[in-house]
Structure formats: structure tokens, C-alpha cells
Design a protein around this motif. Structure first.
Motif, PDB file in Angstrom:
ATOM      1  N   TYR A 202       0.824  -1.201   0.000  1.00  0.00           N
ATOM      2  CA  TYR A 202       0.000   0.000   0.000  1.00  0.00           C
ATOM      3  C   TYR A 202       0.863   1.258   0.000  1.00  0.00           C
ATOM      4  N   GLY A 203       0.235   2.363  -0.321  1.00  0.00           N
ATOM      5  CA  GLY A 203       0.907   3.653  -0.338  1.00  0.00           C
ATOM      6  C   GLY A 203       0.036   4.655  -1.074  1.00  0.00           C
ATOM      7  N   ALA A 204       0.279   5.925  -0.845  1.00  0.00           N
ATOM      8  CA  ALA A 204      -0.551   6.945  -1.485  1.00  0.00           C
ATOM      9  C   ALA A 204       0.217   8.247  -1.616  1.00  0.00           C
ATOM     10  N   PHE A 205      -0.021   8.927  -2.723  1.00  0.00           N
ATOM     11  CA  PHE A 205       0.488  10.271  -2.974  1.00  0.00           C
ATOM     12  C   PHE A 205       2.005  10.360  -2.861  1.00  0.00           C
ATOM     13  N   GLY A 206       2.686   9.436  -3.555  1.00  0.00           N
ATOM     14  CA  GLY A 206       4.134   9.563  -3.666  1.00  0.00           C
ATOM     15  C   GLY A 206       4.518  10.825  -4.405  1.00  0.00           C
ATOM     16  N   THR A 207       3.614  11.313  -5.262  1.00  0.00           N
ATOM     17  CA  THR A 207       3.811  12.566  -5.972  1.00  0.00           C
ATOM     18  C   THR A 207       2.618  13.474  -5.705  1.00  0.00           C
ATOM     19  N   VAL A 208       2.892  14.748  -5.477  1.00  0.00           N
ATOM     20  CA  VAL A 208       1.840  15.726  -5.214  1.00  0.00           C
ATOM     21  C   VAL A 208       1.833  16.754  -6.337  1.00  0.00           C
ATOM     22  N   THR A 209       0.665  16.957  -6.952  1.00  0.00           N
ATOM     23  CA  THR A 209       0.553  17.961  -8.008  1.00  0.00           C
ATOM     24  C   THR A 209       0.566  19.359  -7.397  1.00  0.00           C
ATOM     25  N   ARG A 210       1.188  20.289  -8.100  1.00  0.00           N
ATOM     26  CA  ARG A 210       1.350  21.655  -7.587  1.00  0.00           C
ATOM     27  C   ARG A 210       0.183  22.562  -7.956  1.00  0.00           C
ATOM     28  N   THR A 211      -0.471  22.283  -9.069  1.00  0.00           N
ATOM     29  CA  THR A 211      -1.620  23.081  -9.491  1.00  0.00           C
ATOM     30  C   THR A 211      -2.786  22.154  -9.769  1.00  0.00           C
ATOM     31  N   ARG A 212      -3.964  22.670  -9.571  1.00  0.00           N
ATOM     32  CA  ARG A 212      -5.171  21.876  -9.794  1.00  0.00           C
ATOM     33  C   ARG A 212      -5.730  22.179 -11.173  1.00  0.00           C
ATOM     34  N   ARG A 213      -5.904  21.132 -11.964  1.00  0.00           N
ATOM     35  CA  ARG A 213      -6.546  21.263 -13.262  1.00  0.00           C
ATOM     36  C   ARG A 213      -7.841  20.471 -13.248  1.00  0.00           C
ATOM     37  N   GLU A 214      -8.847  21.008 -13.898  1.00  0.00           N
ATOM     38  CA  GLU A 214     -10.152  20.364 -13.972  1.00  0.00           C
ATOM     39  C   GLU A 214     -10.636  20.311 -15.412  1.00  0.00           C
ATOM     40  N   VAL A 215     -11.151  19.152 -15.809  1.00  0.00           N
ATOM     41  CA  VAL A 215     -11.779  18.991 -17.114  1.00  0.00           C
ATOM     42  C   VAL A 215     -13.255  19.374 -16.975  1.00  0.00           C
ATOM     43  N   ILE A 216     -13.653  20.409 -17.692  1.00  0.00           N
ATOM     44  CA  ILE A 216     -15.035  20.873 -17.660  1.00  0.00           C
ATOM     45  C   ILE A 216     -15.733  20.421 -18.943  1.00  0.00           C
ATOM     46  N   VAL A 217     -16.788  19.645 -18.782  1.00  0.00           N
ATOM     47  CA  VAL A 217     -17.520  19.066 -19.903  1.00  0.00           C
ATOM     48  C   VAL A 217     -18.741  19.940 -20.195  1.00  0.00           C
ATOM     49  N   GLU A 218     -18.918  20.286 -21.472  1.00  0.00           N
ATOM     50  CA  GLU A 218     -20.003  21.177 -21.867  1.00  0.00           C
ATOM     51  C   GLU A 218     -20.720  20.618 -23.093  1.00  0.00           C
ATOM     52  N   GLY A 219     -21.959  20.998 -23.255  1.00  0.00           N
ATOM     53  CA  GLY A 219     -22.742  20.597 -24.410  1.00  0.00           C
ATOM     54  C   GLY A 219     -23.457  21.769 -25.031  1.00  0.00           C
ATOM     55  N   THR A 220     -23.868  21.603 -26.294  1.00  0.00           N
ATOM     56  CA  THR A 220     -24.625  22.646 -26.988  1.00  0.00           C
ATOM     57  C   THR A 220     -25.664  21.997 -27.897  1.00  0.00           C
ATOM     58  N   ASP A 221     -26.722  22.774 -28.180  1.00  0.00           N
ATOM     59  CA  ASP A 221     -27.758  22.319 -29.107  1.00  0.00           C
ATOM     60  C   ASP A 221     -27.405  22.636 -30.550  1.00  0.00           C
ATOM     61  N   ASP A 222     -26.358  23.415 -30.767  1.00  0.00           N
ATOM     62  CA  ASP A 222     -26.007  23.859 -32.112  1.00  0.00           C
ATOM     63  C   ASP A 222     -25.122  22.836 -32.813  1.00  0.00           C
ATOM     64  N   ALA A 223     -25.391  22.625 -34.103  1.00  0.00           N
ATOM     65  CA  ALA A 223     -24.582  21.693 -34.884  1.00  0.00           C
ATOM     66  C   ALA A 223     -23.255  22.303 -35.294  1.00  0.00           C
TER      67      ALA A 223
END
Length: 475
Positions: free
Chosen positions: A331-352
């Protein structure tokens, strides 16, 4: 009392069995509520496709005999009922063979789920629950004295969990060695909790004390587990305090709670004597049960070669199972720590096609950051599997290559099972024409920014994670 019976751990065993049962309840409930979208027959990564290329030896699971969503529901629901009954104290009142049979069945049912769960079940706490659950088979019923050897095996599991996590940190990211990792980690952890921002805004000297305290708890204190009482109990108490600190500062599924449960097995009845009558007389322990405990101990000793070799290796693996039964893991956790937080934002549209008037609407997830005005929620010990994988996707597209396009395909269909995993569907009446995903940098709002804007998060757009896709564009 027989020679292998432990004197003075009645309450400890009770807390361990009830605690494990409670976490089994959470695990089976999460499986029941999320499997259709993730691994069901029409899921993102369907079990039948996975099993078509796996033998029982490669992935031991009851689903090799038959899989359907109905069968999975029966398996998860049966595990949920058995674990709830165990939590209520029913199982421990059964005759010893029946009690052991219930614990063994819960383990087998959850093993069957984990071994077909693919990337959604690739977390260390799955193996941890299975290993602890298999040891619980040999803890005995209410009429059997707690077996001393099994209590030692629980301590050995706790030692590997804590010491392995400490080693991976010291061998991993430099910030663990210079005590600066918590300058970032409260903000960049996979799924922050309601208090994570407050922890992040603590002064840096306190963050350094946090890291130093973590090192002591994980690299020094675990050796105290094998010393006489009260030293062993004090060591376990220090671990419990540290884990409670982690519980209130983030969302790590049942990892912290299971660590606490294991630590409770070390605290002797004398600690509880001021609150309750701990005196208990037991009859003679059946010889077959004693033999089974000895065989289990020998098996663990043999299988421990691999996790010990891993801990001693300079190329230590963070979380690994050395057999398909998830028994005696590392077992083990977080051997590496990210310095900045990135987020994937999912979006949708009705337009073709895009026009100046095109409106993109965001999908909101239950746990992962999205809406900057929404305070992070507490979900642990419940595990939001899709939200956690979205955190990995933000680190690298490679983590999402096998499932993200299929997830997008489900959104383009307004698949009801997938939408139930989300907090908000911006297209309730008809599916969107196109989906896109953009990468943002997120950071906690400072105290001044929070007062001025009302936001919990500040964010800035970085780049496109996925260009707009329609159903025709997907493979």
C-alpha cells in the motif's frame, strides 16, 4: 482460554467487525448505485466485453459463470444485506462455521465485483477492504475468544499500510522531504471536502508541522504496534488521530475509515473499562478453528515476502496486489503531489456548428469541482468513481483514453444511467448535438476573494481537452 486466545480484546474485535461491516455496506451500496453506467451491459466499460478476454485464473469472479445486470444486482444486493445484518450484530450470534461462512461470502461477492471493475475499481482501498475482510473471516463469533494470531495479522496489515505510505512519500516527491507538500495538497487532492479550503489557507509553518507529523506517524509510530501495551495502544491512537485529521480535510473514500477500524483492533479492553463492562468468559475454542488460524498465519507469512521486498526496493510500487485474490498487498498513497489543480469541464450545446450565438452549458459532477460558487461536499466514505477518474483525466489524457470518449457518447444519448452519476444535466429534455471538454486551472479563493465574489474557487481557462464532438464524430 486456549493458548492462542487473546485476553482483553473483546471490544476491539467488536469494533473491527462492526466497522468492516459498515464499510462493506458502503462498498456494496456504491456498486449497486453506479455499476450500470460504469460496467453494466450497456455501460462505459461493459463487463461482458472484459470477461471475453479474461479467464477465471486471470480475474477470479462469480461472473465468469454468468453475467447480466440482473445477476450483478443480486450479487451486490446480497452483499449489502449480509453486511447490514453483520453490522446489526446478527452474524456474530450465529454458530462459528455459519459466522465464518457469512464473512467469507461477503468477501467472495466483493472480490467478484472488484475483479471485473476494471479501471473504476483500481484503487488501493479496494484491495485493503478485501484483505481486511478475509482476515475478519477468522476473528470468530461472539462465543469464541478473539484469536491472538489474527489480531497480530491485523496489526501487520496496519503496519504495511502506514509504513508503506510513509516510504513512498520519502522516496517520491521532494516536497515530502522538505516538508512543503501540504502547501499544495489540500487544494490539489482528488476531491476536496467542505473544510479543505480552510486547511489550505493555514499558514505555511503549520503545513510543515502537518507533514512532519505525518512522517512520524507513518515511519516511526508503526513499529510501536508490536510493542507491549500500553505502547501499542498509544501508537494506534496516534494513527487514529492522524486519520481523523485526513477525514475532515478531504474525501478519500473509505481509506481513512478502514485504517481507523484496523487501529481499533490494537486498543485493549482496559481503555474501555471506564465506559462499559468488558469482562467476558469464553468457552473452549474448537480445534479446527485453531488449526485454520495457524494455517492462515503461515500463509500470510509466506505471502508477505512480496510486499516486504517491495517496501525495501528503491522502485517501490505505490499500490499493488501480488495475486488475483487481493491478499497480502502493498500500500501507499500520494508519492507525488501535483502543484496546481486542473479540472476537465464538460459542456454541451444544441447547435450543430459554432456561431456567435452558440451557448455551451456545463455538466456538473457530484463531487469534483465545477461550479465556482459551490462549496465542496463531503462524500467519503462513499466513493464517487467517475469523479475520481476525472481527476486523473485532468493529469493526463492517457488516463482517460479508454473510457472518456465512451462517456461522451453516453452524454450525447442522454443515457439515464450515466446522468444519474452527475449532479446536473443541462439538457433534461433532449440530448445535446455536440459535447466538448475544456481544461481549467482551479485554485481556492483567498479570504478576500471569497468576501468580494462569493466564490469558493477561482479558475482560468488553459486549453481544449477535447474538441467539439457529435455522435457522428465518435468511433
Amino acid at each position: 482460554m486456549d493458548w492462542l486466545d487473546a485476553d482483553g480484546y473483546t471490544i476491539g474485535r467488536l469494533l473491527v467487525t462492526r466497522g468492516l461491516a459498515a464499510l462493506y455496506v458502503v462498498a456494496f451500496l456504491a456498486a449497486l448505485l453506479q455499476f450500470r453506467a460504469l460496467i453494466g451491459e450497456r455501460g462505459i466499460l461493459p463487463v461482458p466485453q472484459f470477461l471475453a478476454h479474461r479467464s477465471f485464473r486471470q480475474a477470479p469472479s462469480l461472473f465468469h459463470w454468468r453475467y447480466s445486470d440482473r445477476v450483478f444486482t443480486v450479487v451486490a444486493a446480497t452483499g449489502l444485506v449480509l453486511s447490514a445484518a453483520t453490522l446489526a450484530g446478527v452474524t456474530e450470534r450465529l454458530p462459528l462455521p455459519a459466522c465464518m461462512g457469512v464473512w467469507l461470502l461477503m468477501w467472495a461477492l466483493y472480490l467478484s465485483i472488484v475483479n471485473v471493475g476494471q479501471i473504476w475499481y483500481s484503487f488501493g482501498w479496494e484491495s485493503l477492504l478485501l484483505e481486511a475482510g478475509l482476515l475478519a473471516v477468522f476473528l470468530g463469533d461472539a462465543d469464541t475468544a478473539p484469536p491472538f494470531l489474527v489480531l497480530i495479522l491485523l496489526r501487520w496489515l496496519l503496519f504495511r499500510l502506514e509504513f508503506g505510505a510513509g516510504l513512498i512519500k520519502m522516496r517520491g516527491d521532494r516536497c515530502w522531504r522538505d516538508l512543503t507538500c501540504l502547501y499544495y495538497h489540500h487544494e490539489t487532492q482528488p476531491m476536496p471536502g467542505p473544510l479543505s479550503r480552510h486547511f489550505h489557507l493555514l499558514p505555511n509553518p503549520l503545513h510543515r508541522i502537518e507533514v512532519a507529523g505525518n512522517h512520524v506517524t507513518q515511519l516511526v509510530v508503526p513499529f510501536g504496534l508490536f510493542l507491549p501495551q500500553p505502547v501499542a495502544g498509544i501508537a494506534a491512537t496516534l494513527m487514529i488521530v492522524t486519520q481523523l485529521w485526513l477525514v475532515v480535510s478531504g474525501n478519500f473514500a473509505w481509506l481513512n475509515w478502514l485504517t481507523i477500524v484496523l487501529a481499533l483492533s490494537v486498543i485493549p479492553d482496559g481503555f474501555y473499562s471506564r465506559f462499559a463492562d468488558t469482562a467476558r468468559e469464553y468457552g473452549s475454542t474448537p480445534l479446527p478453528f485453531t488449526v485454520a488460524v495457524v494455517v492462515l498465519t503461515v500463509l500470510v507469512a509466506v505471502l508477505s515476502y512480496w510486499p516486504v521486498a517491495n517496501m525495501l526496493s528503491r522502485r517501490q510500487a505505490m499500490n499493488a496486489s501480488f495475486n488475483k485474490w487481493h491478499f497480502v498487498n502493498t500500500y501507499g498513497a500520494f508519492g507525488t503531489v501535483t502543484r496546481t489543480r486542473r479540472e476537465v469541464i464538460v459542456e454541451g450545446t444544441d447547435d450543430a456548428v459554432d456561431t456567435p450565438a452558440t451557448e455551451w452549458r456545463e455538466y456538473e459532477f457530484k463531487g469534483k469541482p465545477g461550479d465556482v460558487y459551490r462549496r465542496p461536499r463531503q462524500y467519503a466514505p462513499y466513493h464517487l468513481r467517475l469523479d475520481w477518474l476525472m481527476w486523473f483525466a485532468a493529469i493526463s489524457r492517457d488516463y482517460a483514453a479508454g473510457w472518456f470518449p465512451r462517456f461522451v457518447g453516453k452524454l450525447l444519448e442522454n443515457d439515464p444511467d450515466t446522468l444519474r452519476l452527475l449532479r446536473h444535466n443541462p439538457f433534461p429534455d433532449a440530448p445535446p448535438r455536440r459535447i466538448r471538454a475544456r481544461m481549467f486551472r482551479y485554485r481556492f479563493a483567498t479570504r478576500g476573494e471569497r468576501r468580494a465574489t462569493g466564490q469558493w474557487w477561482m479558475r482560468e481557462e488553459l486549453w481544449d481537452f477535447m474538441l467539439p464532438m457529435s455522435r457522428e464524430d465518435l468511433p
